[in-house]
Scaffold this motif. Structure first.
Motif, PDB file in Angstrom:
ATOM      1  N   MET A  11       0.724  -1.252   0.084  1.00  0.00           N
ATOM      2  CA  MET A  11       0.026   0.026   0.029  1.00  0.00           C
ATOM      3  C   MET A  11       0.859   1.312   0.118  1.00  0.00           C
ATOM      4  SD  MET A  11      -2.779   1.129   2.745  1.00  0.00           S
ATOM      5  CE  MET A  11      -3.217   2.866   3.083  1.00  0.00           C
ATOM      6  N   ALA A  12       0.499   2.246  -1.054  1.00  0.00           N
ATOM      7  CA  ALA A  12       1.373   3.233  -1.049  1.00  0.00           C
ATOM      8  C   ALA A  12       0.442   4.617  -0.511  1.00  0.00           C
ATOM      9  CB  ALA A  12       1.724   3.780  -2.562  1.00  0.00           C
ATOM     10  N   SER A  13       0.959   4.769   0.828  1.00  0.00           N
ATOM     11  CA  SER A  13       0.167   5.635   1.371  1.00  0.00           C
ATOM     12  C   SER A  13       0.661   7.189   1.354  1.00  0.00           C
ATOM     13  CB  SER A  13       0.437   5.512   3.058  1.00  0.00           C
ATOM     14  OG  SER A  13      -0.392   6.065   3.501  1.00  0.00           O
ATOM     15  N   GLU A  14      -0.554   7.978   1.054  1.00  0.00           N
ATOM     16  CA  GLU A  14      -0.125   9.368   0.705  1.00  0.00           C
ATOM     17  C   GLU A  14      -1.039  10.381   1.327  1.00  0.00           C
ATOM     18  OE1 GLU A  14      -0.352  10.309  -3.498  1.00  0.00           O
ATOM     19  OE2 GLU A  14       0.985   8.531  -4.233  1.00  0.00           O
ATOM     20  N   LEU A  15      -0.692  11.657   1.692  1.00  0.00           N
ATOM     21  CA  LEU A  15      -1.283  12.481   2.360  1.00  0.00           C
ATOM     22  C   LEU A  15      -2.750  12.932   1.571  1.00  0.00           C
ATOM     23  CD1 LEU A  15      -1.277  13.400   5.399  1.00  0.00           C
ATOM     24  CD2 LEU A  15      -0.114  15.526   4.416  1.00  0.00           C
ATOM     25  N   PRO A  66      -3.974   6.136  -2.991  1.00  0.00           N
ATOM     26  CA  PRO A  66      -4.965   6.707  -4.120  1.00  0.00           C
ATOM     27  C   PRO A  66      -4.931   5.735  -5.294  1.00  0.00           C
ATOM     28  CG  PRO A  66      -2.530   7.622  -4.299  1.00  0.00           C
ATOM     29  CD  PRO A  66      -2.542   6.555  -2.764  1.00  0.00           C
ATOM     30  N   LEU A  67      -4.221   4.490  -4.924  1.00  0.00           N
ATOM     31  CA  LEU A  67      -4.618   3.406  -5.993  1.00  0.00           C
ATOM     32  C   LEU A  67      -5.659   2.300  -5.368  1.00  0.00           C
ATOM     33  CD1 LEU A  67      -0.914   2.862  -7.143  1.00  0.00           C
ATOM     34  CD2 LEU A  67      -2.817   3.938  -8.467  1.00  0.00           C
ATOM     35  N   ASP A  68      -5.945   2.615  -4.328  1.00  0.00           N
ATOM     36  CA  ASP A  68      -6.983   1.491  -3.719  1.00  0.00           C
ATOM     37  C   ASP A  68      -8.225   2.458  -3.145  1.00  0.00           C
ATOM     38  OD1 ASP A  68      -8.000  -0.886  -2.879  1.00  0.00           O
ATOM     39  OD2 ASP A  68      -7.226  -0.686  -0.929  1.00  0.00           O
ATOM     40  N   LEU A  69      -8.626   3.257  -3.984  1.00  0.00           N
ATOM     41  CA  LEU A  69      -9.913   4.194  -3.492  1.00  0.00           C
ATOM     42  C   LEU A  69     -11.249   3.301  -3.425  1.00  0.00           C
ATOM     43  CD1 LEU A  69      -9.620   7.495  -5.314  1.00  0.00           C
ATOM     44  CD2 LEU A  69      -9.156   7.429  -2.786  1.00  0.00           C
ATOM     45  N   ILE A  70     -11.202   2.476  -4.427  1.00  0.00           N
ATOM     46  CA  ILE A  70     -12.777   1.799  -4.523  1.00  0.00           C
ATOM     47  C   ILE A  70     -12.436   0.515  -4.880  1.00  0.00           C
ATOM     48  CG2 ILE A  70     -14.093   3.880  -5.242  1.00  0.00           C
ATOM     49  CD1 ILE A  70     -13.773   2.954  -8.119  1.00  0.00           C
ATOM     50  N   ARG A  71     -13.381  -0.276  -4.788  1.00  0.00           N
ATOM     51  CA  ARG A  71     -13.276  -1.887  -5.061  1.00  0.00           C
ATOM     52  C   ARG A  71     -13.868  -1.952  -6.741  1.00  0.00           C
ATOM     53  NH1 ARG A  71     -15.688  -6.630  -3.694  1.00  0.00           N
ATOM     54  NH2 ARG A  71     -17.305  -5.356  -2.671  1.00  0.00           N
ATOM     55  N   GLU A  72     -13.130  -2.584  -7.526  1.00  0.00           N
ATOM     56  CA  GLU A  72     -13.682  -2.864  -8.972  1.00  0.00           C
ATOM     57  C   GLU A  72     -14.199  -4.111  -8.931  1.00  0.00           C
ATOM     58  OE1 GLU A  72     -13.677  -0.504 -11.240  1.00  0.00           O
ATOM     59  OE2 GLU A  72     -12.161   0.851 -10.755  1.00  0.00           O
ATOM     60  N   PRO A  73     -15.280  -4.341  -9.911  1.00  0.00           N
ATOM     61  CA  PRO A  73     -15.910  -5.846  -9.888  1.00  0.00           C
ATOM     62  C   PRO A  73     -14.644  -6.473 -10.725  1.00  0.00           C
ATOM     63  CG  PRO A  73     -17.071  -4.278 -11.289  1.00  0.00           C
ATOM     64  CD  PRO A  73     -15.766  -3.372 -10.668  1.00  0.00           C
ATOM     65  N   ASP A  74     -15.192  -8.080 -10.555  1.00  0.00           N
ATOM     66  CA  ASP A  74     -14.260  -8.997 -11.195  1.00  0.00           C
ATOM     67  C   ASP A  74     -14.407  -8.572 -12.864  1.00  0.00           C
ATOM     68  OD1 ASP A  74     -13.161 -11.039 -12.672  1.00  0.00           O
ATOM     69  OD2 ASP A  74     -14.275 -12.797 -11.509  1.00  0.00           O
TER      70      ASP A  74
END
Ligand SMILES: [Fe+2]
Ligand SMILES: [Fe+2]
Length: 268
Positions: free
Chosen positions: A1-5, A116-124
């Motif tokens: 996980m790349a954490s950003e402010l 920022p790369l894990d904002l929402i869950r995409e469907p399969d």
């Protein structure tokens, strides 16, 4: 996980002027009327955190609306239905701005880290286009947005300060259309969905509901009397009680009426 402010910016100039022309009502709100010297440091801290988190939630919702829009286009949903959804990402960016400005007026945004790369869950991505769109609509609109309407309306009623009431009032107006959208979609898609599709959608809705319910458990509610003007509206005990009732009446019951029964997927 790349954490950003979680930090935001505006470009200004001609671009900001175009944006303001799209939503002139934002600048007309009573900005600059919050007198922070009237409140205790504890109340202000909770309120700053609350509105920073609200800005981040709106930011995530903007990403969720954009992802849903793309999936609806791919699924060739009815053109007028897609067109209705095109204004949602803009609405959410306006909400981000208003919540962030409120946090600034309360003394500044609270530090918030995110990926920022894990904002929402995409469907399969292997699912058919229609089912991907249906999953995103069910998770983001039939659960997320449908629940947020009674919550925002309750917070708008409870708000004691004119600026906070004005911001919530603006959001409530926009969200009315967001909350209806999921049901419009299901009325159209209903006959195209198989029993297996409905089971998939029920599971996805159930997991989303469980995640929301889990978040409520982490709220350590302030007594309403500790924050009489509801600066930090989401931390109140009455908010959690309203949320529990609304999940039943505004999400679970209407999903069932549309043939999506989440009962088997709910955590006890
Ligand atoms: Fe919003
Ligand atoms: Fe929304």
């Amino acid at each position: 996980m790349a954490s950003e402010l979680f930090e935001l910016s505006m470009l200004g100039g001609a671009v900001e002027r175009r944006y303001r022309r799209l939503r002139p009502e934002v600048d007309r709100l009573p900005w600059g009327t919050l007198d922070v010297t009237k409140y205790s440091a504890a109340v202000l801290n909770v309120a700053r955190t609350t509105w920073t988190e609200a800005a981040f939630q709106e930011h995530r919702t903007a990403a969720a609306c954009a992802a849903t829009l793309k999936a609806l286009i791919a699924a060739r949903a009815p053109l007028d239905l897609i067109a209705m959804a095109t204004r949602f990402p803009l609405d959410e960016m306006v909400h981000v701005e208003m919540c962030a400005r409120l946090a600034m007026e309360l003394g500044g945004g609270a530090p918030l880290e995110h990926d920022p790369l894990d904002l929402i869950r995409e469907p399969d991505p292997k699912l058919p286009a229609l089912l991907q769109a249906a999953e995103l609509v069910v998770r983001n609109f039939c659960v997320g947005e449908a629940l947020s309407i009674p919550m925002l309306r309750g917070s708008w009623h409870a708000a004691g300060h004119p600026l906070i009431k004005a911001v919530l009032g603006r959001i409530v107006k926009d969200e009315a259309a967001h909350g209806q959208f999921g049901w419009f979609f299901l009325e159209w898609a209903g006959e195209l969905l198989t029993d297996a599709d409905r089971t998939h959608l029920a599971q996805q809705a159930g997991l989303t509901i469980n995640a929301v319910t889990e978040r409520w458990k982490q709220i350590k509610p302030l007594e309403d009397s500790q924050d009489p003007e509801r600066l930090g509206w989401m931390e109140s005990a009455s908010y959690v009680a309203l949320a529990r009732r609304s999940m039943q009446t505004s999400v679970i019951a209407p999903l069932k009426r549309h043939g999506i029964d989440v009962a088997a997927w709910l955590a006890s």
